[in-house]
Scaffold this active site. Structure first.
Site, PDB file in Angstrom:
ATOM      1  N   ASN A 151      30.517  43.037  51.187  1.00  0.00           N
ATOM      2  CA  ASN A 151      29.083  42.534  51.384  1.00  0.00           C
ATOM      3  C   ASN A 151      28.859  41.871  52.748  1.00  0.00           C
ATOM      4  OD1 ASN A 151      30.901  40.573  50.675  1.00  0.00           O
ATOM      5  ND2 ASN A 151      29.412  39.556  49.577  1.00  0.00           N
ATOM      6  N   GLU A 248      38.999  34.135  48.137  1.00  0.00           N
ATOM      7  CA  GLU A 248      37.440  33.798  48.086  1.00  0.00           C
ATOM      8  C   GLU A 248      37.150  35.113  47.106  1.00  0.00           C
ATOM      9  OE1 GLU A 248      35.834  31.686  49.129  1.00  0.00           O
ATOM     10  OE2 GLU A 248      36.824  30.551  50.651  1.00  0.00           O
ATOM     11  N   CYS A 282      28.953  36.727  46.526  1.00  0.00           N
ATOM     12  CA  CYS A 282      29.840  36.295  45.450  1.00  0.00           C
ATOM     13  C   CYS A 282      29.138  35.038  44.924  1.00  0.00           C
ATOM     14  CB  CYS A 282      31.166  35.856  46.142  1.00  0.00           C
ATOM     15  SG  CYS A 282      30.826  35.002  47.804  1.00  0.00           S
ATOM     16  N   GLU A 453      37.316  28.177  52.899  1.00  0.00           N
ATOM     17  CA  GLU A 453      37.141  28.577  54.398  1.00  0.00           C
ATOM     18  C   GLU A 453      35.919  27.674  55.025  1.00  0.00           C
ATOM     19  OE1 GLU A 453      36.127  32.949  53.705  1.00  0.00           O
ATOM     20  OE2 GLU A 453      37.854  33.195  54.451  1.00  0.00           O
TER      21      GLU A 453
HETATM   22  P1  NAD Z   1      37.550  44.482  45.857  1.00  0.00           P
HETATM   23  O1  NAD Z   1      38.310  43.364  45.243  1.00  0.00           O
HETATM   24  O2  NAD Z   1      37.308  45.653  45.277  1.00  0.00           O
HETATM   25  O3  NAD Z   1      38.089  44.614  47.320  1.00  0.00           O
HETATM   26  C1  NAD Z   1      38.364  43.699  48.260  1.00  0.00           C
HETATM   27  C2  NAD Z   1      39.276  44.055  49.316  1.00  0.00           C
HETATM   28  O4  NAD Z   1      40.627  44.203  48.573  1.00  0.00           O
HETATM   29  C3  NAD Z   1      38.884  45.680  50.044  1.00  0.00           C
HETATM   30  O5  NAD Z   1      39.146  45.533  51.263  1.00  0.00           O
HETATM   31  C4  NAD Z   1      40.017  46.323  48.976  1.00  0.00           C
HETATM   32  O6  NAD Z   1      40.320  47.388  49.848  1.00  0.00           O
HETATM   33  C5  NAD Z   1      41.270  45.467  49.131  1.00  0.00           C
HETATM   34  N1  NAD Z   1      42.135  45.730  47.769  1.00  0.00           N
HETATM   35  C6  NAD Z   1      41.738  46.407  46.869  1.00  0.00           C
HETATM   36  N2  NAD Z   1      43.085  46.363  45.988  1.00  0.00           N
HETATM   37  C7  NAD Z   1      44.002  45.908  46.942  1.00  0.00           C
HETATM   38  C8  NAD Z   1      45.289  45.566  46.499  1.00  0.00           C
HETATM   39  N3  NAD Z   1      46.051  45.793  45.660  1.00  0.00           N
HETATM   40  N4  NAD Z   1      46.171  44.917  47.437  1.00  0.00           N
HETATM   41  C9  NAD Z   1      45.582  44.430  48.735  1.00  0.00           C
HETATM   42  N5  NAD Z   1      44.136  44.854  49.061  1.00  0.00           N
HETATM   43  C10 NAD Z   1      43.572  45.542  48.038  1.00  0.00           C
HETATM   44  O7  NAD Z   1      35.847  43.657  46.214  1.00  0.00           O
HETATM   45  P2  NAD Z   1      34.620  44.388  46.726  1.00  0.00           P
HETATM   46  O8  NAD Z   1      34.064  45.238  45.713  1.00  0.00           O
HETATM   47  O9  NAD Z   1      34.913  44.864  48.149  1.00  0.00           O
HETATM   48  O10 NAD Z   1      33.805  43.293  46.987  1.00  0.00           O
HETATM   49  C11 NAD Z   1      33.077  42.508  45.824  1.00  0.00           C
HETATM   50  C12 NAD Z   1      33.835  41.277  45.315  1.00  0.00           C
HETATM   51  O11 NAD Z   1      34.265  40.191  46.236  1.00  0.00           O
HETATM   52  C13 NAD Z   1      33.052  40.346  44.112  1.00  0.00           C
HETATM   53  O12 NAD Z   1      33.775  39.988  43.292  1.00  0.00           O
HETATM   54  C14 NAD Z   1      32.495  39.405  45.113  1.00  0.00           C
HETATM   55  O13 NAD Z   1      32.186  38.345  44.236  1.00  0.00           O
HETATM   56  C15 NAD Z   1      33.832  38.943  45.926  1.00  0.00           C
HETATM   57  N6  NAD Z   1      33.377  38.409  47.044  1.00  0.00           N
HETATM   58  C16 NAD Z   1      33.709  37.105  47.123  1.00  0.00           C
HETATM   59  C17 NAD Z   1      33.390  36.280  48.248  1.00  0.00           C
HETATM   60  C18 NAD Z   1      33.896  34.956  48.567  1.00  0.00           C
HETATM   61  O14 NAD Z   1      33.739  34.285  49.238  1.00  0.00           O
HETATM   62  N7  NAD Z   1      34.248  34.003  47.331  1.00  0.00           N
HETATM   63  C19 NAD Z   1      32.418  36.841  49.186  1.00  0.00           C
HETATM   64  C20 NAD Z   1      32.019  37.995  49.161  1.00  0.00           C
HETATM   65  C21 NAD Z   1      32.527  38.562  48.143  1.00  0.00           C
END
Ligand code: NAD
Length: 479
Positions: A151, A248, A282, A453
């Site tokens: 995002n 996060e 998020c 962060e």
């Molecule tokens: P996601 O969890 O699908 O993926 C996040 C990252 O993790 C990607 O780069 C993915 O390739 C990687 N990944 C996936 N499986 C993995 C594994 N087994 N080991 C290591 N890396 C792995 O999330 P998304 O769909 O890209 O993003 C949306 C989510 O992120 C939402 O839940 C959102 O709330 C959260 N988010 C949180 C914050 C925050 O600061 N708290 C900010 C932005 C997004």
């Protein structure tokens, strides 16, 4: 449109082609392929971590003010090129250019400035112990792995790299497979700003590449921005090597509007809290609790303002609401909307939309038990819930496993602070929402995360303490 980078990865100071599976980059607005990347192989992930480990030693040996200077130079380059970088961010994510120009690289540059300036101010402690004394040294952790969500790809890369590098760590960053382009630009810019080769590396790939990165023997710390299910896996994998983590993760944050609130401000904030970046944020306040006396007035104003939102081409500077990042994500959002209707919530406006677009959508008459009010949707879907009094709304707001953020709108200051004290959230906004300046800590409680962060608090998550005891007299041994 073609924005093919020099190569898919950035290893040891230069672009290197990935040797793994193909990773096409699609412009969410048109579905057109704008770049064709390749994933890193496990061997290339290991190579990146090895290069980072070697480079980290010299980087950590520099005076902190010199490290800070590199970050400040990188921030200046980003600001100079903000327009071109923001255009690339829009192509990578589909977010409207009017947002990316002010919220993405701009926020990344602020993090580089903040931690660039902070680097030289971090000192240890002198602890008097009578005639003996001790002191502490804040040392880097070594190689940090950064893993990003789609995002805010460039902001996330900067938010992780800036404190890590400021403290003398090296980083291997894996952007989301959906949005791989911004991190490569950051790597180039850091080199141009004087960062030694190998201190910041980029690998590309899906979850398996992330998993290989987390368990590389050189990696001392993992910082993930992603969903709770991914967080659970990454946290567990990191635990195997007793690695430090920052998580996060997602949320289902409450935004509480009391009947004495400035209604226009509350409605504006609720819209920002649900529709900015097409709802893909998020910390969004997706459960909007509205006190029952103002419920209809709130919904009327909300609907009138939503009707003016300009939806369309993200590169058009007038566009306020762009497409969803991918067809898969749009499908998940549509399924959540359909489930909300099936559960009996009232669709006030919006709906499933078509193609890449999901319009700003509002539900009313929802209950806390509905999936709409429990599960993170990560799209432009606001669920409004009615409440009667403060105790009730606090209890309901906290009845979730998440705890990323919260908001309260009221003119009663005592109540505002009472609510802020009682909500289970990492951040609570009073008469504001979703503002995350680098000066303040950001992160979640409960399942929304671990660590913080931004702000000086992030320093602790990218360093460790060494304690030195200094014996000043003779050793008093009983043997
Ligand atoms: P996601 O969890 O699908 O993926 C996040 C990252 O993790 C990607 O780069 C993915 O390739 C990687 N990944 C996936 N499986 C993995 C594994 N087994 N080991 C290591 N890396 C792995 O999330 P998304 O769909 O890209 O993003 C949306 C989510 O992120 C939402 O839940 C959102 O709330 C959260 N988010 C949180 C914050 C925050 O600061 N708290 C900010 C932005 C997004």
């Amino acid at each position: 449109m073609n924005v093919q980078p020099a190569a898919s990865l950035f290893l040891n100071g230069r672009p290197v082609e990935g040797e793994g599976d193909a990773l096409p980059v699609l412009y969410p607005y048109t579905g057109e392929e704008i770049a064709s990347l390749r994933e890193a192989t496990t061997g290339q992930v290991a190579e990146a971590c090895k290069a980072a480990a070697a480079a980290q030693v010299e980087w950590a040996a520099l005076a902190p003010v010199e490290r800070g200077r590199v970050l400040l130079r990188a921030a200046a380059i980003i600001r100079e090129r903000n327009e071109e970088l923001s255009r690339l961010e829009t192509l990578d994510t589909g977010k409207p250019i009017q947002e990316t120009l002010v919220a993405d690289w701009e926020s990344g540059a602020a993090a580089l400035e903040y931690f660039g300036g902070l680097a030289a101010t971090v000192t240890g402690q002198m602890i008097p112990l009578g005639s003996d004394w001790a002191y502490t040294i804040r040392e880097p952790l070594g190689v940090c792995a950064g893993i990003g969500a789609w995002n805010y790809p460039s902001q996330i890369a900067c938010w992780k790299a800036a404190p890590a590098l400021a403290m003398g760590n090296a980083m291997v960053f894996k952007p989301s497979e959906e949005t791989p382009l911004g991190a490569l630009k950051l790597a180039e810019i850091l080199i141009e700003a004087g960062l030694p080769a190998g201190v910041f590396n980029v690998v590309q790939g899906r979850g398996a590449v992330g998993a290989a990165l987390v368990t590389d023997p050189h990696v001392a710390k993992v910082s993930l921005t992603g969903s709770v299910p991914t967080g659970r896996k990454v946290y567990a994998a990191a635990a195997e090597g007793i690695r430090h983590v920052t998580m996060e993760l997602g949320g289902k944050s409450p935004l509480i509007v009391f009947d004495d609130a400035n209604l226009d401000d509350a409605v504006g904030a609720a819209m920002l809290a649900n529709f900015y970046s097409s709802g893909q944020i998020c910390s969004n306040g997706t459960r909007v609790f509205v006190q029952s006396g103002i419920r209809e007035a709130f919904l009327d104003k909300l609907q009138a303002r939503i009707a003016t939102i300009r939806i369309g081409d993200p590169l058009d500077p007038d566009t306020q609401h762009g497409p969803i990042v991918s067809a898969a994500q749009a499908g998940k959002i549509r399924a959540a909307i359909a489930a909300g209707e099936a559960e009996g919530a009232r669709l006030v406006c919006g709906g499933p939309g078509e193609g890449a677009f999901v319009p700003p959508t509002v539900f009313a008459d929802a209950t806390d038990q509905m999936a709409l009010a429990r599960e993170e949707i990560f799209g432009p879907v606001m669920t409004t819930l009615a409440f009667e009094d403060e105790d009730e709304v606090i209890r309901r707001a906290n009845a979730t496993g998440y705890g990323l953020a919260a908001g309260v709108f009221t003119r009663d200051l005592a109540r505002a602070h009472r609510v802020a004290a009682r909500v289970e959230a990492g951040t609570c906004w009073i008469n504001a929402y979703n503002l995350t300046p680098v000066e303040m800590p950001f992160g979640g409680v409960k399942m929304s995360g671990v660590g913080r962060e931004n702000s000086a608090a992030a320093i602790e998550h990218y360093s460790q303490l060494k304690t030195v005891y200094v014996g000043m007299g003779s050793v008093d041994a009983p043997y």
